[in-house]
Every structure is written in C-alpha cells, then in structure tokens.
Design a protein around this motif. Structure first.
Motif, PDB file in Angstrom:
ATOM      1  N   CYS A 235      -6.563  -5.973  -4.884  1.00 57.69           N
ATOM      2  CA  CYS A 235      -6.765  -4.584  -5.046  1.00 57.69           C
ATOM      3  C   CYS A 235      -6.780  -4.557  -6.583  1.00 57.69           C
ATOM      4  O   CYS A 235      -6.749  -3.342  -7.249  1.00 57.69           O
ATOM      5  CB  CYS A 235      -5.738  -4.024  -4.361  1.00 57.69           C
ATOM      6  SG  CYS A 235      -4.009  -4.037  -5.075  1.00 57.69           S
TER       7      CYS A 235
ATOM      8  N   ARG B 123      -5.670   5.839  -5.610  1.00 55.35           N
ATOM      9  CA  ARG B 123      -5.735   5.362  -4.270  1.00 55.35           C
ATOM     10  C   ARG B 123      -4.645   6.213  -3.482  1.00 55.35           C
ATOM     11  O   ARG B 123      -3.459   6.621  -3.963  1.00 55.35           O
ATOM     12  CB  ARG B 123      -5.745   4.224  -4.227  1.00 55.35           C
ATOM     13  CG  ARG B 123      -6.628   3.370  -5.002  1.00 55.35           C
ATOM     14  CD  ARG B 123      -6.072   2.168  -5.311  1.00 55.35           C
ATOM     15  NE  ARG B 123      -7.312   1.302  -5.995  1.00 55.35           N
ATOM     16  CZ  ARG B 123      -6.999  -0.009  -6.396  1.00 55.35           C
ATOM     17  NH1 ARG B 123      -5.947  -0.789  -6.159  1.00 55.35           N
ATOM     18  NH2 ARG B 123      -8.166  -0.785  -6.958  1.00 55.35           N
ATOM     19  N   ASN B 124      -4.737   6.555  -2.197  1.00 55.45           N
ATOM     20  CA  ASN B 124      -3.668   7.051  -1.287  1.00 55.45           C
ATOM     21  C   ASN B 124      -3.812   6.485   0.011  1.00 55.45           C
ATOM     22  O   ASN B 124      -4.947   6.066   0.506  1.00 55.45           O
ATOM     23  CB  ASN B 124      -3.724   8.406  -1.251  1.00 55.45           C
ATOM     24  CG  ASN B 124      -4.773   9.183  -0.991  1.00 55.45           C
ATOM     25  OD1 ASN B 124      -5.364   8.986   0.302  1.00 55.45           O
ATOM     26  ND2 ASN B 124      -5.473   9.868  -1.853  1.00 55.45           N
ATOM     27  N   GLU B 125      -2.709   6.622   0.945  1.00 56.82           N
ATOM     28  CA  GLU B 125      -2.794   5.867   2.220  1.00 56.82           C
ATOM     29  C   GLU B 125      -3.754   6.387   2.917  1.00 56.82           C
ATOM     30  O   GLU B 125      -4.597   5.648   3.732  1.00 56.82           O
ATOM     31  CB  GLU B 125      -1.411   6.239   2.867  1.00 56.82           C
ATOM     32  CG  GLU B 125      -1.168   5.594   4.071  1.00 56.82           C
ATOM     33  CD  GLU B 125      -0.104   6.136   4.741  1.00 56.82           C
ATOM     34  OE1 GLU B 125       0.926   6.415   4.082  1.00 56.82           O
ATOM     35  OE2 GLU B 125       0.143   5.613   5.853  1.00 56.82           O
TER      36      GLU B 125
ATOM     37  N   ALA C  13      -4.428  -2.927  -0.841  1.00 55.11           N
ATOM     38  CA  ALA C  13      -3.911  -1.549  -1.595  1.00 55.11           C
ATOM     39  C   ALA C  13      -3.172  -1.021  -0.815  1.00 55.11           C
ATOM     40  O   ALA C  13      -2.293  -0.242  -1.367  1.00 55.11           O
ATOM     41  CB  ALA C  13      -5.459  -0.696  -2.297  1.00 55.11           C
ATOM     42  N   LEU C  14      -3.494  -0.674   0.391  1.00 56.85           N
ATOM     43  CA  LEU C  14      -2.716   0.194   1.374  1.00 56.85           C
ATOM     44  C   LEU C  14      -1.401  -0.522   1.521  1.00 56.85           C
ATOM     45  O   LEU C  14      -0.263  -0.029   1.543  1.00 56.85           O
ATOM     46  CB  LEU C  14      -3.461   0.058   2.629  1.00 56.85           C
ATOM     47  CG  LEU C  14      -2.817   0.795   3.799  1.00 56.85           C
ATOM     48  CD1 LEU C  14      -2.543   2.159   3.589  1.00 56.85           C
ATOM     49  CD2 LEU C  14      -3.701   0.644   4.993  1.00 56.85           C
TER      50      LEU C  14
ATOM     51  N   ASP D  81       2.692  -0.538  -1.659  1.00 61.43           N
ATOM     52  CA  ASP D  81       3.357   0.664  -1.772  1.00 61.43           C
ATOM     53  C   ASP D  81       3.838   0.944  -2.893  1.00 61.43           C
ATOM     54  O   ASP D  81       5.132   1.263  -2.895  1.00 61.43           O
ATOM     55  CB  ASP D  81       4.331   1.070  -0.438  1.00 61.43           C
ATOM     56  CG  ASP D  81       3.545   1.430   0.745  1.00 61.43           C
ATOM     57  OD1 ASP D  81       2.427   2.101   0.706  1.00 61.43           O
ATOM     58  OD2 ASP D  81       4.112   1.210   1.938  1.00 61.43           O
TER      59      ASP D  81
ATOM     60  N   SER E   4       2.806   1.845  -7.367  1.00 57.48           N
ATOM     61  CA  SER E   4       1.819   1.823  -8.550  1.00 57.48           C
ATOM     62  C   SER E   4       2.079   0.930  -9.478  1.00 57.48           C
ATOM     63  O   SER E   4       3.310   0.942  -9.955  1.00 57.48           O
ATOM     64  CB  SER E   4       1.675   3.146  -9.121  1.00 57.48           C
ATOM     65  OG  SER E   4       1.158   4.169  -8.113  1.00 57.48           O
TER      66      SER E   4
ATOM     67  N   HIS F  91      -3.525  -0.576 -10.388  1.00 54.99           N
ATOM     68  CA  HIS F  91      -3.458  -0.177  -9.017  1.00 54.99           C
ATOM     69  C   HIS F  91      -2.670   1.144  -9.090  1.00 54.99           C
ATOM     70  O   HIS F  91      -1.217   1.009  -9.085  1.00 54.99           O
ATOM     71  CB  HIS F  91      -2.697  -1.223  -8.314  1.00 54.99           C
ATOM     72  CG  HIS F  91      -2.525  -0.828  -6.795  1.00 54.99           C
ATOM     73  ND1 HIS F  91      -3.183  -0.673  -5.740  1.00 54.99           N
ATOM     74  CD2 HIS F  91      -1.032  -0.678  -6.238  1.00 54.99           C
ATOM     75  CE1 HIS F  91      -2.593  -0.112  -4.841  1.00 54.99           C
ATOM     76  NE2 HIS F  91      -1.277  -0.357  -4.769  1.00 54.99           N
TER      77      HIS F  91
ATOM     78  N   ARG G  41      -1.340   4.016  -6.928  1.00 56.66           N
ATOM     79  CA  ARG G  41      -1.241   4.799  -5.784  1.00 56.66           C
ATOM     80  C   ARG G  41      -0.527   6.147  -6.061  1.00 56.66           C
ATOM     81  O   ARG G  41       0.446   6.289  -6.348  1.00 56.66           O
ATOM     82  CB  ARG G  41      -0.119   3.982  -4.740  1.00 56.66           C
ATOM     83  CG  ARG G  41      -0.907   2.831  -3.872  1.00 56.66           C
ATOM     84  CD  ARG G  41      -1.782   3.320  -2.867  1.00 56.66           C
ATOM     85  NE  ARG G  41      -1.172   4.026  -1.814  1.00 56.66           N
ATOM     86  CZ  ARG G  41      -0.504   3.397  -0.817  1.00 56.66           C
ATOM     87  NH1 ARG G  41      -0.621   2.107  -0.669  1.00 56.66           N
ATOM     88  NH2 ARG G  41       0.302   4.033   0.000  1.00 56.66           N
TER      89      ARG G  41
ATOM     90  N   GLU H 194       0.751   8.482  -4.404  1.00 58.09           N
ATOM     91  CA  GLU H 194       2.276   8.860  -3.790  1.00 58.09           C
ATOM     92  C   GLU H 194       3.164   8.073  -4.799  1.00 58.09           C
ATOM     93  O   GLU H 194       4.282   8.701  -4.276  1.00 58.09           O
ATOM     94  CB  GLU H 194       2.170   7.941  -2.475  1.00 58.09           C
ATOM     95  CG  GLU H 194       1.292   8.375  -1.417  1.00 58.09           C
ATOM     96  CD  GLU H 194       0.150   7.477  -1.328  1.00 58.09           C
ATOM     97  OE1 GLU H 194      -0.461   7.041  -2.235  1.00 58.09           O
ATOM     98  OE2 GLU H 194      -0.408   7.165   0.013  1.00 58.09           O
TER      99      GLU H 194
END
Lengths: 670, 254
Positions: free
Chosen positions: A262, A549-551, A605-606, A609, A611, A615, A617, A619
């Motif tokens: 990712c 990116r997010n979940e 990437a998922l 958890d 950033s 990468h 995320r 959240e």
C-alpha cells in the motif's frame, strides 16, 4: 517465530556493511564462468547488476521487454541523484543522508539498509563520472548540486532535467561493453512470464519472445528481478506504458513475500489530467520546486473566475495568493517531501480552491516569476549592471531558467500549449513511485533462495515515502555495489551444482501454465479491450486506494476489484495469435497481475490502521490534517504471503523495525 | 487553448510480419481531442478496432514523455510528424485539422527491418554501441573522486548535448542515404569531449564506424535532414567531430 529473517549484521550501524562484506563468501574467478545468472529488467538496477556481474566473469543473461535495454523507464527520471559528498560545504554527511531518508520514509524503512545506501552514495557518483556521465558542472569545472524535498542541504547531482537518462545510458554503456565481450547475453523484446523454482531455489524463468511469440526456458543458478515498480495499477501514472508488476508478481506467487504494497508515492508536481482518452501523466521534476512557488488563489471567487477563464493567474495580486506550502511549513517551504506537498494540494482543491478547468477542478500553480526576477538580477550584477531595467532582469532571469530547466519547460509547453515562462505551470499530484515491493533481506534476497530483487521492485529503503533523487541512488547502489557481493555469497555454494537443465518437470509445468493462460485469453469470447478493464481498475485504485483512504472505501475497493477480476476473465477480448507479436496479449497478461496486486494493496491499506508517509488513512490525522502514525502497533513491515487464487486469503507476516541509531520521532517539516 | 474535437482519416501501414507484404489501410476516427497526443489518438483507434473485433495496430511506444526513444512513426512524410524538436508521443493533435487525412508509416531504412505494422528492429544501434560506445571502466568502489578532474563547463555542456540523443532512429529514417552518422557522431562526441573518454578515443571511433558499416547504414552526404528531424536537436557538429576523430585515428594507425 517469524519466517522473515532480515539478516541484519551485528555491530555499529557505520560498521555493519564493511564488516558484512568482509565475511561474505567469494567465488574464485576460474569458477565464475561456470555459473549462470539471469537478470530481469535493464533499468538502473538491472543494467548495473548485469554489467557488474558480467565484469566479474559470471555468465549473465539479461532480459527486457523493450526493444533495447536503453529504454527502461529509469531513463525518464528527471531531477537528480543524491549523494553524501558534501561538495557544497553545507554540513552534509553519510549520517545526514541516512537520517533524512529514514525520516523522509516516516520511520518505516530498515535502518541498516538505508545506512548502506548512504555509505555507497558517493561511490556511485565517482563510478558514473568515470563512465563519462556528463553531470552538470560549475564554471570552475567541478560538479554542481541542487536541493530536493525533505532536506536542508544541496546533495543532488544532476544533468539538466535528464539525470535518469544520463545515468541509465552510463549503465547501458557498461552493459553494452559486456554484451560486446560476450559475457552478457541480451534478450530484448523478451518478457519474463514465470519464475521456475526447483527444490525451493530459483532456477530459471519462462520468457516469451515478443517478436515470435515463442516461449523459452532459461535456467540459471540465481535470478535477479529488477523490473521496477507497479504504479500502473492506477492506469494513469507517470510510469511508462509498459511498466508492470508481472516479474515481481510471478516471484510472489512462487513464494516470495510482497511487502508494504500500500506504500505508493503520489508525486505533487505532474501535469493535470486533460481528458478520458489520456493514457499517461507527465511529471514535472521536483527540482522545479527549487525555483517555483506553489500557490492557489486566497479567494474562492478568484479560483472560480480562473476556471471559467475570466481571470488569468498573472492578474491575481500578490496578497491574494495563498502560498500554502510556505504558509504551513515555513522551515521547508516549497521543498517539503512529496507526500506532504501532495496532500496539501489535495486539501486546497477539495476545499474549492483548485484552478484547473477539468472535471475535478484539480490543479494548483507552480510559479517561477519570483525566481526569474531574483536570478535575473543576480545575472545582471554578474555582468556589471547594478541597475538593470525590469525588462533586462526578466530577460536574464528567463535565460537562467532555460539553462536549468529548459527541457522541462519545453515539455510542458508541448503538452499543454501554455508558455510557462510567461504564466505559471498548472500542476497536480499523480502516482509516481511504489515504495512497496518484494520483501528482501539485507542481502536483497527474497524469501525464495536464489531470487534476488533490486531497485524499485524491492521494498527495502524508502519506508512509507521516498525522498526525491533517491530512486536513482537506490537502483545503482543495489546493482553496482550490493548485489555483486551478496549474489556471489549465495553462488559460492553453487560452484559444484553444474549446468542446470531446463528439461525438467518444473520447467515443463511452468511453461504449460504460461501456455494455458495465453490460450485462455486468445480463445476467450469477450467483447471489451484490456484497456477498458485497466481503466476501471485504475479508477477504483485512485478513488479508494489513492491519496486519501478510509476503512469503508478500502472495503468497497476489495470487493469491487474482486468482481472486476471475474468480469475481466469473462469479457476481455484479445485479438491476434500467440505465435506473433501481439501487444494486446502482452497487456492482458500484465493487467491480470495488476488486478491481483491491486486487491492486495487495498487489503494492506485496510490492515494498516495508521497514517504514515504516502499512506494516508483519513481516520488517522491530527487537527491540522497531518499524519498520525501508530508506532506501537505498526512499526513493522507487512509482508504478504500468497495463498492461492483468492487474494483475500493472503497471509501477513511482520518484520518488526528496530531503530537503534535514530530516535524515532514525529515527522515535522514545520 | 480550449479543447476541440476533430474527425480525421488515417492511412496506416499494416504488415503482418517481417516477411509478409504490407499495404496502407484506411481508417476513420471521430471525436479526437486536440489535447490528445498522437499516440493517444492511436490508442483510441485501437480501442475502436477491438470493439469491432479486429486486430489492433502494433506500434512501439513506452515512456510517452519523449525520452525513452521507443516511439517512431513517419507521419505525413516526416519523422515524428509535422512539429520540430519533438517525438511522436509529444506531438499533439492540435497540430492537425478537422477532416485531415494523415499518413502513418514505419521508419523506412534497410538497417531497420519491419517486424510488424509500424514496429521496426533498431537493434543495429545497440550493436554499434557494443562495439565501442563506452569507457572501459569496471564497477569498483575505488575509482577516483568525482571532482578529481575538473572539466570545463563548456565541454561538459557540449558532451551532455551530444549525450541527450535518445536513439530513436529518426536521423536514419529521414536520411535519403539511411545514414546513422548523427547517432554515431553524438556518441563518439560525448566521449571525445570528456577526459574519461580520451584514453580509448581512437579505438572507439574506428570500432563504432566499422560496426555501423557492417549494419548496412548508408553514407553521409551532408544534407542535414537528420539535424532538422532530430527530436533532441543533436547538432551536425557532432558528425564533423566524429570525422575528425576518425581521420586522426586512421592517420595514427599507419
């Protein structure tokens, strides 16, 4: 215990490589011609490795899919190559290059590898100059340097905006010399379609002759994969059209773990998208950020007026411009690392300040007017004119810019029909480089014995974000100064093996697999082109596994890519035959691998958890939109093991990263 | 520079393989964005062909940034098309008009045999390079420091300008004699201008020229078409320099 043994040598960081080299096994010169080595890819890493191993006396076979080894995509690298020479007397050192690279990678790279990279960086420049690489020089005849993002020194060596070209042609000339001497056999227009393993060791490849369509078996005592990165999973990227993941992915499917898929670099300064038939994106070198200032209008109505063509950027007053990088990151300004600059541009465009009149309004300005004035004034002074007219200043400033960046400005004008000497460039982030890749140990050996992976194809040196001018450095470091030692160490145990036969069940099976997949494509009764599916994959990746990116998006991407894959195998139409040159077939084979990889990227990437680096995320960010790392849970390399057709069954193995010599800290460029 | 869409007619060379007889085929392509590059236009045509269940047109291309040298194409009788200082991938459709008929052919030269459609074999260039286009220095961490020999900026700049050659072959394709002198001259010049290349200068030029002749390239008659069509602006000066180097080497060897 983890199956991952990084084989990092003991000792102080500055002694590890020297000490390790002193204890690696050697192959005597008389034994080397009895040993075959395959090198896949002839970019900086592949060409330099093939040339060096050929010089040592090994029997080398090199492969590239292009019509000549000189075409590999390293050739397109523009800005430069880093080296800790400290020629500019600005306090640079091996330690600083090491530190900047680890910090730039957001503390997700392996310390020992990065230090080795910094150690050999100076040798690279020496080697290239000895080969006749014409780097830029100052009037005194010594080498010139410039700055790149994420550093506060000038350590970047360059040749106008064509540094990759000059370095690759240097490596290609060394490779050509070995081909001429008969020590390297070159297979151009050949594509590796499978890795052959025998008793757990890499023993050769299946390659397709792209002119005749013939499948060939090639055996070797070791296989080096230097096939570049996988940015083309996004369809639109700055990669060459032919760049692909297949060689690395075939190794993955044969047992090599794939690390941090990712981690993708989105480069801030590329020419914005113009339309749906666009095939690729063009980079404008990061070196331009030495001289250009990035801005958008301060007022939304100005941005809107620009998009509608009612206002020109040159009409926006200085106080109505938002130089957002200088505002947010005063210490590094326009020279923050790429991930930081890209996100900042996205933030402004998402907030409605984008200036490009395309579907998404995504674009910001890169403005050279300040630099033109300041360099023009300097040039006038140098000519003895201490009171130049504004006209004279601007004329001299433009001349200075032309000398530094002429080819880039010309390229920009050709593509956009805009003159960047008169009006600011329009730029936007685009996929550029992939930090993830095949997992390798300190010796650059993958989890398959005898399968080494170098350059962008491996994961090892750049963590979650690569600094500018470090890709060229890594490619050449791996090929010139690491693999010759570590591959020899492996081959020392192979001197009694003798010639490896291709007439074995393993080669037979691998060739049949390839043959079947080719036949499957050619006999498929589909109606849609390969590009149709590739573009759909690209959109999913860009929208859901891109800059933010997010979940939820990642979960959707995993499912969507799964159904895209089914659709692809059912409905793709591949014209032509297997026994001829067939570009559509080549693309189909590559896209099949990119789809599988894309799904793994979303899964990775998922799974992460936090950033970090490229990468991001959504959240995990602070109140100012900066990345929030989670060192407690994610200070590791995520290396994925292939577990059959369904990528969702892939199993993750962790390599914990230990920072013994650098204090892990928040990454701050403010 | 507002985007426009144009409709065009194409006459494209199709040839199944090296031994087959080829011919110009006609195609019609609508709604081509003037912001598209010439190769994006060909992508669009290939997409159309595939949707009609026909075989796509083979053409060489890779970086699409004008630097890898892989793209070629003779467009309306000119190497890399009507624009100067550009490769086909950097040629944009805004250079054409609605209703135009565009002729697209492969490089035409004895030393570059056709492989398929618009794809030719340029490996002769690689073999010339293998004959002498290098400095014989092995990989070692022990070469001298890069700043040990200062090189006058003017020499370094000229060497760079020669080294900017992308090996696309437009010079050969456009030359009425099919001569490769601009390509070879550029490589010889790069090394002749640098102290690192001087040691083997004589052998180099002799070996490269010998290989060039063996590959079946023609002679130079100073027409200068190569310089005009070179996408990287490689100067004829390089041919003159190569000739001097060659004469000097020939005289010394006697």
């Amino acid at each position: 215990m983890s199956i991952l043994d990084s084989k990092i040598p003991a000792g102080h960081i500055s002694e590890k490589w020297t000490d390790h080299k002193n204890h690696l096994k050697l192959v005597a010169p008389n034994n080397r011609p009895k040993i075959d080595v395959i090198v896949v890819g002839t970019g900086l890493a592949g060409a330099s490795a093939a040339a060096s191993l050929g010089e040592m006396g090994y029997n080398v076979k090199a492969f590239c899919f292009q019509d000549s080894p000189r075409r590999a995509h390293s050739i397109a690298a523009q800005g430069g190559i880093n080296a800790a020479k400290n020629y500019q007397n600005d306090g640079d050192s091996v330690y600083r290059l090491f530190y900047d690279t680890i910090k730039g990678g957001d503390y997700r790279a392996r310390e020992a590898n990065v230090h080795r990279l910094a150690e050999v960086s100076g040798n690279i420049i020496d080697q290239c100059v000895a080969q006749g690489v014409p780097f830029a020089r100052e009037y005194g005849g010594l080498l010139d340097n410039r700055s790149f993002g994420g550093t506060q020194v000038q350590r970047t060596f360059y040749a106008a905006g064509q540094t990759g070209q000059q370095l690759l042609l240097g490596a290609y000339s060394s490779l050509s010399r070995q081909i001429g001497l008969g020590r390297v056999k070159m297979y151009h227009r050949h594509e590796m379609l499978d890795l052959v393993t025998v008793d757990g060791k890499a023993r050769g490849i299946i390659a397709r002759n792209l002119v005749t369509g013939e499948l060939e078996r090639h055996a070797a005592h070791a296989v080096i994969i230097a096939s570049g990165g996988y940015g083309n999973v996004y369809f639109l990227s700055t990669n060459a059209m032919g760049s692909n993941v297949s060689a690395a992915w075939k190794a993955h499917k044969k047992g090599a773990l794939f690390a941090n898929p990712c981690f993708v670099q989105i480069h801030p300064t590329c020419i914005p998208v113009h339309g749906t038939n666009q095939a690729k994106l063009t980079l404008m070198s990061e070196s331009l950020r030495n001289s250009g200032r990035i801005w958008v209008p301060m007022k939304k109505e100005d941005a809107e007026a620009i998009r509608e063509g009612r206002l020109k950027p040159t009409q926006i007053a200085e106080e109505d411009r938002d130089y957002f990088l200088e505002r947010r990151y005063p210490a590094f300004g326009n020279l923050v690392p790429r991930d930081v600059a890209s996100r900042a541009a996205k933030e402004r465009c998402d907030a409605g300040f984008g200036i490009e009149a395309n579907d998404t309004n995504e674009g910001v300005y890169l403005d050279f007017s300040t630099e033109i004035k300041s360099k023009g004034k300097q040039a006038a002074y140098a000519l003895g004119d201490h009171n130049p007219t504004e006209e004279k200043t601007i004329e001299l400033g433009k001349k200075w810019i032309e000398e530094k960046y002429g080819n880039l400005f010309q390229m920009y004008q050709k593509i956009t029909d805009d003159n960047p000497y008169e009006t600011p460039m329009k730029i936007y982030p685009a996929v550029h480089y992939t930090m993830g890749g095949v997992w390798v140990d300190y010796n650059l050996q993958s989890t398959i014995k005898g399968c080494f992976v170098a350059g962008e194809a491996n994961f090892s040196d750049h963590g979650a974000n690569r600094l500018g001018a470090s890709a060229l450095m890594q490619g050449l470091a791996d090929g010139y100064f690491v693999l010759p030692y570590t591959v020899s160490d492996y081959l020392a145990d192979e001197i009694r093996t003798g010639k490896i036969s291709t007439d074995t069940p393993e080669f037979e099976a691998a060739e049949n697999d390839v043959k079947n997949s080719i036949e499957k494509f050619l006999s498929n009764k589909g109606t849609k082109s390969v590009d149709f599916f590739h573009k759909r994959l690209g959109l999913i990746m860009w929208n859901k596994v891109g800059m933010g990116r997010n979940e939820q998006g990642l979960k959707e991407a995993i499912e969507e890519i799964g159904s895209l894959r089914d659709d692809f195998y059912q409905n793709v139409f591949v014209p032509g035959d297997s026994n001829e040159m067939n570009p559509e077939l080549e693309k189909a084979m590559r896209v099949a691998d990119l789809i599988e990889l894309g799904q793994l990227m979303a899964i990775d990437a998922l799974n992460r958890d936090e950033s970090c680096g490229g990468h991001f995320r959504e959240e995990f960010q602070d109140s100012e939109g900066e990345t929030l790392r989670n060192d407690e849970k994610f200070k590791h390399v995520a290396a994925w093991e292939y577990k059959g057709m369904d990528i969702k069954n892939s199993v993750m193995h962790k390599e914990e990263l230990n920072y013994e010599f650098i204090k892990i800290a928040e990454r701050n460029y403010k | 520079m507002a985007t426009k869409f144009i409709n065009i007619n194409l006459k494209i060379w199709r040839q199944k393989n090296a031994n087959a007889k080829g011919s110009l085929e006609s195609y019609k392509l609508d709604k081509v964005s003037t912001d598209s590059s010439f190769l994006e236009m060909l992508d669009q045509l290939n997409e159309q062909l595939i949707n009609e269940q026909k075989e796509s047109i083979a053409f060489d291309h890779d970086c699409r940034e004008g630097i890898c040298g892989m793209c070629s194409l003779y467009i309306n009788g000119r190497a890399h098309g009507p624009d100067t200082g550009t490769t086909t991938c950097q040629l944009h459709m805004r250079k054409f008009n609605d209703g135009d008929t565009i002729y697209v052919e492969p490089w035409r030269s004895r030393a570059f045999p056709i492989i398929k459609d618009l794809v030719v074999d340029r490996s002769a260039f690689d073999r010339i390079q293998q004959a002498g286009g290098f400095v014989s220095v092995n990989t070692s961490g022990r070469t001298m420091d890069a700043n040990a020999i200062p090189i006058p900026k003017a020499d370094a700049d000229k060497a760079f300008e020669a080294a900017a050659c992308i090996g696309c072959g437009a010079c050969v394709a456009t030359c009425k004699n099919g001569s490769a002198l601009l390509f070879v001259g550029a490589k010889v010049s790069q090394y002749a201008l640098l102290p690192q290349g001087k040691v083997e200068a004589q052998e180099r030029v002799v070996n490269m020229v010998r290989q060039m002749d063996e590959e079946g390239f023609g002679n130079c008659t100073n027409t200068g078409a190569c310089e005009i069509e070179c996408p990287k602006g490689i100067s004829l000066e390089n041919i003159a320099r190569m000739n001097r180097e060659f004469l000097f080497a020939a005289a010394k060897s006697e």
